[in-house]
Write a protein that holds these residues in place. Structure first.
Motif, PDB file in Angstrom:
ATOM      1  N   GLU A 166       0.733  -1.168  -0.057  1.00 35.90           N
ATOM      2  CA  GLU A 166       0.018  -0.065  -0.081  1.00 35.90           C
ATOM      3  C   GLU A 166       0.961   1.330  -0.040  1.00 35.90           C
ATOM      4  O   GLU A 166       0.660   2.233  -0.617  1.00 35.90           O
ATOM      5  CB  GLU A 166      -0.895   0.159   1.282  1.00 35.90           C
ATOM      6  CG  GLU A 166      -2.080  -1.106   1.344  1.00 35.90           C
ATOM      7  CD  GLU A 166      -2.915  -1.276   2.319  1.00 35.90           C
ATOM      8  OE1 GLU A 166      -3.524  -1.980   2.527  1.00 35.90           O
ATOM      9  OE2 GLU A 166      -2.596  -0.244   3.304  1.00 35.90           O
TER      10      GLU A 166
ATOM     11  N   SER B 258       3.841   1.516  -1.136  1.00 34.14           N
ATOM     12  CA  SER B 258       4.500   1.411  -2.482  1.00 34.14           C
ATOM     13  C   SER B 258       3.794   2.025  -3.578  1.00 34.14           C
ATOM     14  O   SER B 258       4.149   2.765  -4.363  1.00 34.14           O
ATOM     15  CB  SER B 258       5.153   0.176  -2.792  1.00 34.14           C
ATOM     16  OG  SER B 258       5.624   0.055  -4.114  1.00 34.14           O
ATOM     17  N   LEU B 259       2.442   1.612  -3.368  1.00 33.77           N
ATOM     18  CA  LEU B 259       1.316   2.061  -4.483  1.00 33.77           C
ATOM     19  C   LEU B 259       1.289   3.581  -4.262  1.00 33.77           C
ATOM     20  O   LEU B 259       1.090   4.538  -5.311  1.00 33.77           O
ATOM     21  CB  LEU B 259       0.147   1.465  -4.293  1.00 33.77           C
ATOM     22  CG  LEU B 259      -0.832   1.689  -5.249  1.00 33.77           C
ATOM     23  CD1 LEU B 259      -0.723   1.604  -6.592  1.00 33.77           C
ATOM     24  CD2 LEU B 259      -2.342   0.982  -4.860  1.00 33.77           C
TER      25      LEU B 259
ATOM     26  N   GLN C 103       3.263   5.694  -3.027  1.00 34.08           N
ATOM     27  CA  GLN C 103       4.485   6.530  -3.444  1.00 34.08           C
ATOM     28  C   GLN C 103       4.540   6.434  -4.879  1.00 34.08           C
ATOM     29  O   GLN C 103       4.817   7.687  -5.554  1.00 34.08           O
ATOM     30  CB  GLN C 103       5.624   5.766  -2.964  1.00 34.08           C
ATOM     31  CG  GLN C 103       5.905   5.924  -1.356  1.00 34.08           C
ATOM     32  CD  GLN C 103       7.163   5.051  -1.083  1.00 34.08           C
ATOM     33  OE1 GLN C 103       7.479   4.042  -1.416  1.00 34.08           O
ATOM     34  NE2 GLN C 103       7.780   5.201   0.198  1.00 34.08           N
ATOM     35  N   ARG C 104       4.193   5.579  -5.557  1.00 35.06           N
ATOM     36  CA  ARG C 104       3.897   5.381  -7.080  1.00 35.06           C
ATOM     37  C   ARG C 104       3.064   6.442  -7.637  1.00 35.06           C
ATOM     38  O   ARG C 104       3.206   7.071  -8.668  1.00 35.06           O
ATOM     39  CB  ARG C 104       3.759   3.908  -7.587  1.00 35.06           C
ATOM     40  CG  ARG C 104       4.887   3.233  -7.543  1.00 35.06           C
ATOM     41  CD  ARG C 104       4.694   1.767  -8.380  1.00 35.06           C
ATOM     42  NE  ARG C 104       3.573   1.176  -8.180  1.00 35.06           N
ATOM     43  CZ  ARG C 104       3.416   0.174  -7.296  1.00 35.06           C
ATOM     44  NH1 ARG C 104       4.518  -0.191  -6.482  1.00 35.06           N
ATOM     45  NH2 ARG C 104       2.383  -0.362  -7.032  1.00 35.06           N
ATOM     46  N   LYS C 105       1.860   6.507  -6.979  1.00 33.37           N
ATOM     47  CA  LYS C 105       0.964   7.489  -7.137  1.00 33.37           C
ATOM     48  C   LYS C 105       1.350   8.787  -7.412  1.00 33.37           C
ATOM     49  O   LYS C 105       1.150   9.891  -8.079  1.00 33.37           O
ATOM     50  CB  LYS C 105      -0.445   7.174  -6.606  1.00 33.37           C
ATOM     51  CG  LYS C 105      -1.499   8.215  -7.095  1.00 33.37           C
ATOM     52  CD  LYS C 105      -2.795   7.908  -6.165  1.00 33.37           C
ATOM     53  CE  LYS C 105      -3.881   8.681  -6.706  1.00 33.37           C
ATOM     54  NZ  LYS C 105      -5.089   8.349  -5.838  1.00 33.37           N
ATOM     55  N   ARG C 106       2.064   9.183  -6.094  1.00 28.37           N
ATOM     56  CA  ARG C 106       2.547  10.380  -5.897  1.00 28.37           C
ATOM     57  C   ARG C 106       3.473  10.903  -6.929  1.00 28.37           C
ATOM     58  O   ARG C 106       3.777  11.979  -7.481  1.00 28.37           O
ATOM     59  CB  ARG C 106       3.105  10.752  -4.557  1.00 28.37           C
ATOM     60  CG  ARG C 106       2.051  10.899  -3.513  1.00 28.37           C
ATOM     61  CD  ARG C 106       2.649  11.299  -2.103  1.00 28.37           C
ATOM     62  NE  ARG C 106       3.747  10.324  -1.681  1.00 28.37           N
ATOM     63  CZ  ARG C 106       3.315   9.240  -0.778  1.00 28.37           C
ATOM     64  NH1 ARG C 106       2.108   9.137  -0.408  1.00 28.37           N
ATOM     65  NH2 ARG C 106       4.353   8.556  -0.345  1.00 28.37           N
ATOM     66  N   GLN C 107       4.340   9.909  -7.222  1.00 31.47           N
ATOM     67  CA  GLN C 107       5.492  10.226  -8.370  1.00 31.47           C
ATOM     68  C   GLN C 107       4.793  10.383  -9.814  1.00 31.47           C
ATOM     69  O   GLN C 107       5.282  11.348 -10.414  1.00 31.47           O
ATOM     70  CB  GLN C 107       6.352   9.128  -8.412  1.00 31.47           C
ATOM     71  CG  GLN C 107       7.539   9.082  -9.165  1.00 31.47           C
ATOM     72  CD  GLN C 107       8.452  10.540  -8.622  1.00 31.47           C
ATOM     73  OE1 GLN C 107       8.833  10.689  -7.495  1.00 31.47           O
ATOM     74  NE2 GLN C 107       8.625  11.586  -9.651  1.00 31.47           N
ATOM     75  N   LEU C 108       3.724   9.709  -9.826  1.00 30.17           N
ATOM     76  CA  LEU C 108       3.201   9.887 -11.206  1.00 30.17           C
ATOM     77  C   LEU C 108       2.357  11.169 -11.535  1.00 30.17           C
ATOM     78  O   LEU C 108       2.604  11.878 -12.441  1.00 30.17           O
ATOM     79  CB  LEU C 108       2.122   8.858 -11.582  1.00 30.17           C
ATOM     80  CG  LEU C 108       1.464   8.846 -12.703  1.00 30.17           C
ATOM     81  CD1 LEU C 108       2.290   8.687 -13.921  1.00 30.17           C
ATOM     82  CD2 LEU C 108       0.221   7.861 -12.800  1.00 30.17           C
TER      83      LEU C 108
ATOM     84  N   ASP D 266       5.190  13.821 -11.833  1.00 24.85           N
ATOM     85  CA  ASP D 266       5.840  13.823 -13.215  1.00 24.85           C
ATOM     86  C   ASP D 266       4.989  14.519 -14.219  1.00 24.85           C
ATOM     87  O   ASP D 266       5.625  15.193 -15.003  1.00 24.85           O
ATOM     88  CB  ASP D 266       5.910  12.351 -13.722  1.00 24.85           C
ATOM     89  CG  ASP D 266       7.295  11.637 -12.914  1.00 24.85           C
ATOM     90  OD1 ASP D 266       7.960  12.483 -12.332  1.00 24.85           O
ATOM     91  OD2 ASP D 266       7.365  10.515 -12.822  1.00 24.85           O
TER      92      ASP D 266
ATOM     93  N   TYR E 118       2.765  19.647  -4.200  1.00 25.10           N
ATOM     94  CA  TYR E 118       4.140  19.319  -4.902  1.00 25.10           C
ATOM     95  C   TYR E 118       5.230  20.327  -5.047  1.00 25.10           C
ATOM     96  O   TYR E 118       6.410  19.997  -4.857  1.00 25.10           O
ATOM     97  CB  TYR E 118       3.838  18.388  -6.151  1.00 25.10           C
ATOM     98  CG  TYR E 118       3.160  17.098  -5.863  1.00 25.10           C
ATOM     99  CD1 TYR E 118       3.823  16.017  -5.734  1.00 25.10           C
ATOM    100  CD2 TYR E 118       1.728  17.212  -6.044  1.00 25.10           C
ATOM    101  CE1 TYR E 118       2.977  14.752  -5.710  1.00 25.10           C
ATOM    102  CE2 TYR E 118       1.136  15.985  -5.970  1.00 25.10           C
ATOM    103  CZ  TYR E 118       1.614  14.618  -5.722  1.00 25.10           C
ATOM    104  OH  TYR E 118       0.956  13.468  -5.416  1.00 25.10           O
TER     105      TYR E 118
END
Length: 216
Positions: free
Chosen positions: A9, A11-12, A14-19, A22, A59
């Protein structure tokens, strides 16, 4: 909550925030490069990215931060890059490698090289962005100076060499960025940094003896 399931959860998330970050960065850089820094508003950036203004400010503190962040990561690895060089390597060689890595990352990736060039040009030609970029470089200088002091056994507060050497290396770094962007990408940053360090090598390698204070 089952601790076994908590890691995926996180990790998901973190990936969402990074997306999202970006997407905001991509939208902002595209608009800023096309229209110029002063002509672009945060409202335009969030509309292009398809997010809310509140999300943007979660952000980034300002549109300046979006652009400066593009190059901020260049400096984060300089100290670690210098620390990874062989202990007995000449300072000029170690410092050249430390500043060459981020330059290569900026200029050599074919899929991003053109955009990187336009963003560097935008930063160097926009006073507000240039001021922020120079602030970043001041921090990088302190980081490099601290590492040089560790490598040479000098006092980072009492000896001039670490700060001066770090400053010279970053002056070369900045000069190469200026020449690369001014040539519209036609000049090779690696060749330019080699030319710069040929000039700086005698001074960089004149490390004071920790006992006598004279260049070794």
């Amino acid at each position: 909550m089952n601790p076994v399931n908590s890691r995926p959860e996180i990790s998901l998330a973190q990936r969402k925030r990074q997306l999202v970050a970006d997407e905001l960065t991509e939208a902002a850089l595209q608009l800023l490069v096309e229209k110029g820094f002063d002509a672009v508003t945060v409202d335009e950036i969030v509309a292009t990215a398809g997010v809310s203004k509140r999300t943007f400010f979660r952000y980034f503190a300002s549109k300046e931060d979006v652009v400066v962040q593009f190059l901020a990561d260049m400096g984060t690895g300089m100290r670690s890059g210098l620390a990874a060089r062989p202990a007995k390597e000449r300072p000029s060689v170690a410092l050249r490698h430390a500043v060459t890595v981020p330059l290569a990352a900026c200029a050599d990736r074919s899929d991003h090289a053109e955009r990187a060039l336009r963003v560097v040009q935008l930063i160097l030609r926009t006073p507000a962005l240039l001021a922020r970029f120079l602030e970043r470089q001041a921090q990088w200088r302190d980081d490099l100076a601290a590492e040089l002091a560790d490598r040479s056994g000098l006092d980072p507060d009492g000896d001039l060499y670490p700060q001066l050497a770090a400053g010279m290396a970053l002056t070369a770094f900045h000069a190469v960025l200026q020449r690369w962007s001014g040539s519209d990408g036609s000049q090779d940053p690696a060749e330019l940094i080699d030319q710069a360090f040929k000039v700086l090598t005698p001074a960089l390698d004149a490390v004071p003896n920790r006992r006598t204070g004279r260049a070794g």
